[in-house]
Design an enzyme around this catalytic site. Structure first.
Site, PDB file in Angstrom:
ATOM      1  N   ARG A  90       0.832  -1.200   0.000  1.00  0.00           N
ATOM      2  CA  ARG A  90       0.000   0.000   0.000  1.00  0.00           C
ATOM      3  C   ARG A  90       0.872   1.258   0.000  1.00  0.00           C
ATOM      4  O   ARG A  90       0.573   2.231  -0.697  1.00  0.00           O
ATOM      5  CB  ARG A  90      -0.926   0.000   1.215  1.00  0.00           C
ATOM      6  CG  ARG A  90      -1.760   1.265   1.314  1.00  0.00           C
ATOM      7  CD  ARG A  90      -2.698   1.248   2.503  1.00  0.00           C
ATOM      8  NE  ARG A  90      -3.497   2.469   2.542  1.00  0.00           N
ATOM      9  CZ  ARG A  90      -4.521   2.666   3.374  1.00  0.00           C
ATOM     10  NH1 ARG A  90      -4.866   1.718   4.225  1.00  0.00           N
ATOM     11  NH2 ARG A  90      -5.194   3.788   3.349  1.00  0.00           N
ATOM     12  N   ASN A 144     -10.602  -4.528  -1.529  1.00  0.00           N
ATOM     13  CA  ASN A 144     -10.506  -3.519  -2.584  1.00  0.00           C
ATOM     14  C   ASN A 144      -9.548  -3.943  -3.692  1.00  0.00           C
ATOM     15  O   ASN A 144      -8.626  -4.717  -3.439  1.00  0.00           O
ATOM     16  CB  ASN A 144     -10.020  -2.192  -1.982  1.00  0.00           C
ATOM     17  CG  ASN A 144     -11.116  -1.462  -1.256  1.00  0.00           C
ATOM     18  OD1 ASN A 144     -12.244  -1.402  -1.717  1.00  0.00           O
ATOM     19  ND2 ASN A 144     -10.802  -0.886  -0.105  1.00  0.00           N
ATOM     20  N   HIS A 194     -16.475   3.298  -4.960  1.00  0.00           N
ATOM     21  CA  HIS A 194     -15.601   4.461  -4.773  1.00  0.00           C
ATOM     22  C   HIS A 194     -15.768   5.500  -5.887  1.00  0.00           C
ATOM     23  O   HIS A 194     -14.867   6.298  -6.134  1.00  0.00           O
ATOM     24  CB  HIS A 194     -14.125   4.031  -4.655  1.00  0.00           C
ATOM     25  CG  HIS A 194     -13.834   3.300  -3.381  1.00  0.00           C
ATOM     26  ND1 HIS A 194     -12.568   2.896  -3.011  1.00  0.00           N
ATOM     27  CD2 HIS A 194     -14.657   2.892  -2.367  1.00  0.00           C
ATOM     28  CE1 HIS A 194     -12.620   2.282  -1.840  1.00  0.00           C
ATOM     29  NE2 HIS A 194     -13.880   2.271  -1.437  1.00  0.00           N
ATOM     30  N   TYR A 244     -14.266   9.954  -2.357  1.00  0.00           N
ATOM     31  CA  TYR A 244     -13.324   9.537  -3.397  1.00  0.00           C
ATOM     32  C   TYR A 244     -13.427  10.409  -4.644  1.00  0.00           C
ATOM     33  O   TYR A 244     -12.504  10.434  -5.459  1.00  0.00           O
ATOM     34  CB  TYR A 244     -13.556   8.070  -3.773  1.00  0.00           C
ATOM     35  CG  TYR A 244     -13.100   7.105  -2.705  1.00  0.00           C
ATOM     36  CD1 TYR A 244     -11.772   6.687  -2.650  1.00  0.00           C
ATOM     37  CD2 TYR A 244     -13.983   6.636  -1.741  1.00  0.00           C
ATOM     38  CE1 TYR A 244     -11.348   5.814  -1.663  1.00  0.00           C
ATOM     39  CE2 TYR A 244     -13.559   5.766  -0.757  1.00  0.00           C
ATOM     40  CZ  TYR A 244     -12.234   5.360  -0.718  1.00  0.00           C
ATOM     41  OH  TYR A 244     -11.817   4.500   0.265  1.00  0.00           O
TER      42      TYR A 244
END
Length: 421
Positions: A90, A144, A194, A244
């Site tokens: 990430r 996700n 999102h 988002y």
């Protein structure tokens, strides 16, 4: 009733456990299996999970295991909440796109594509093993990018529904502003995972009075501050975009911000370190307050509600989920995955009719869906050219020199997770 959570060693898990304990009348779980290859994390999370159940008087058994096949055997539903590559991946997703002047974010843009490429093959392997063990099990995907992962599952013939906490979070916030019970608030929530807008906020059900104009008039500043968008943007649109959408509506501003502060991944990694230390305290028997800052607010309520409905044990008749379009948005293919209110039951999720969309929203939805088509193709088949095509199609990239540079960086940072690289 047996449920399995793949990625059960996540620091999110105590939020889920708390929901299972509090809402046991809605979802009477007799056995909950936490599956995770990280045995050290699993021991800490599993210990706290058992203490939470004990404190709240839940009679269910909690089992921890690193054996996926044993963990999902006989499960009525399997929840997926994994992160391939962990927080280290990430951190990369949120940083290397900035080198090309693009948003660094873990679920959208170039970072989101990297996450999809790492995740889709792993999730499909897990789902095939679930199907071999128990073909009737429902798969609830919280992993996700939810829209792309859910579409991969559905296209492979799995019984799957995608879940995100954005809608339930907004429902709870609007209910608090309106001073009503959350169950009284129904959202006209439309878009992709999102990439959604609240076109209406209705009291009493899908056909209730639309109080969105009142919300914007009376609480527009509060809502805008939470979305980090100017109040006048909400007033001009007359809708509430998900947070988002800031990556699209204020792209350059966000890129400048991200270049001047620590990444969200770094913040989360430090929170996780603190949380795991807390979880190891044998006196802790409830989810700590710090967990609310980790993300995933109200995830447990949404997950319990969805699992209860899919397993024929009640649950709300209408829930916001990710599922096949099937004509709901006429400008998308039937097999596109959208995020809208749906009737959920033992047979799955059937989207409700939605209002006709302004081209301002429909155009962006169609654009991002085209990217998701190409992203899924790249995840399933690999290859530099497919990665490039997906990046070139993404509205947050869209220039060939950016797409070229991002493609090289994506492959370089993710080579160990890409079988074809």
């Amino acid at each position: 009733m047996k449920l399995a959570v793949v990625g059960g060693g996540s620091t999110y898990t105590p939020e889920l456990i708390d929901g299972f304990a509090r809402l046991r009348d809605t979802l009477p779980v007799s056995e909950l299996v936490l599956v995770d290859p990280a045995a050290d994390r699993l021991e800490l999370v599993g210990g706290l999970a058992r203490r939470i159940f004990a404190k709240q008087g839940h009679p269910g058994k909690i089992v921890t295991t690193s054996d996926l096949d044993a963990g999902v055997e006989g499960a009525d539903a399997v929840l997926l909440q994994l992160r391939v590559g962990g927080q280290a991946a990430r951190q990369q997703d949120e940083t290397w796109p900035l080198e090309c002047g693009c948003v660094g974010q873990e679920t959208t843009g170039a970072g989101g594509l990297a996450k999809a490429l790492r995740t889709v093959p792993v999730v499909l392997d897990i789902a095939e093993r679930v199907r071999r063990t128990n073909p009737d099990a429902w798969i609830i995907d919280f992993t996700n990018p939810v829209g792309i992962v859910t579409r991969a599952l559905l296209q492979a013939g799995h019984k799957a529904v995608g879940l995100c906490n954005v809608a339930i979070g907004l429902q709870r916030k609007f209910a608090a502003l309106l001073q009503v019970a959350p169950g009284e608030v129904h959202l006209d929530h439309v878009g992709l995972n999102h990439l959604t807008w609240e076109l209406g906020v209705r009291l009493g059900g899908p056909g209730g009075d639309n109080v969105l104009p009142r919300l914007l008039a009376e609480h527009g500043d509060t809502i805008a501050d939470e979305l980090r968008l100017p109040r006048q943007v909400l007033d001009r649109l007359g809708v509430v975009p998900s947070y988002y959408l800031r990556y699209f509506y204020a792209h350059d501003e966000v890129v400048r911000e991200l270049g001047t502060k620590p990444s969200r991944a770094a913040e989360v990694a430090e929170m996780e370190r603190q949380l795991l230390a807390m979880y190891g305290d044998p006196a802790l028997d409830e989810k700590p307050e710090l967990l609310a800052k980790r993300g995933g607010a109200f995830y447990s309520e949404a997950a319990v509600d969805l699992a209860a409905s899919l397993l024929g044990n009640g649950g709300s008749p209408v829930q916001v989920v990710n599922t096949y379009n099937n004509g709901t948005l006429p400008f998308l293919a039937d097999d596109a995955v959208i995020e809208v209110p749906a009737r959920v039951g033992h047979g799955g999720a059937v989207p409700l009719a939605v209002p006709e969309l302004d081209p301002l929203y429909a155009g962006l939805i169609a654009h991002v869906t085209a990217y998701e088509d190409l992203a899924l193709e790249a995840a399933l088949r690999g290859g530099r050219d497919r990665v490039f095509r997906a990046l070139l199609a993404h509205p947050l990239v869209g220039q060939y020199d950016y797409a070229d540079g991002l493609t090289d960086r994506l492959i370089a940072h993710n080579r160990e997770h890409l079988a074809w690289a």
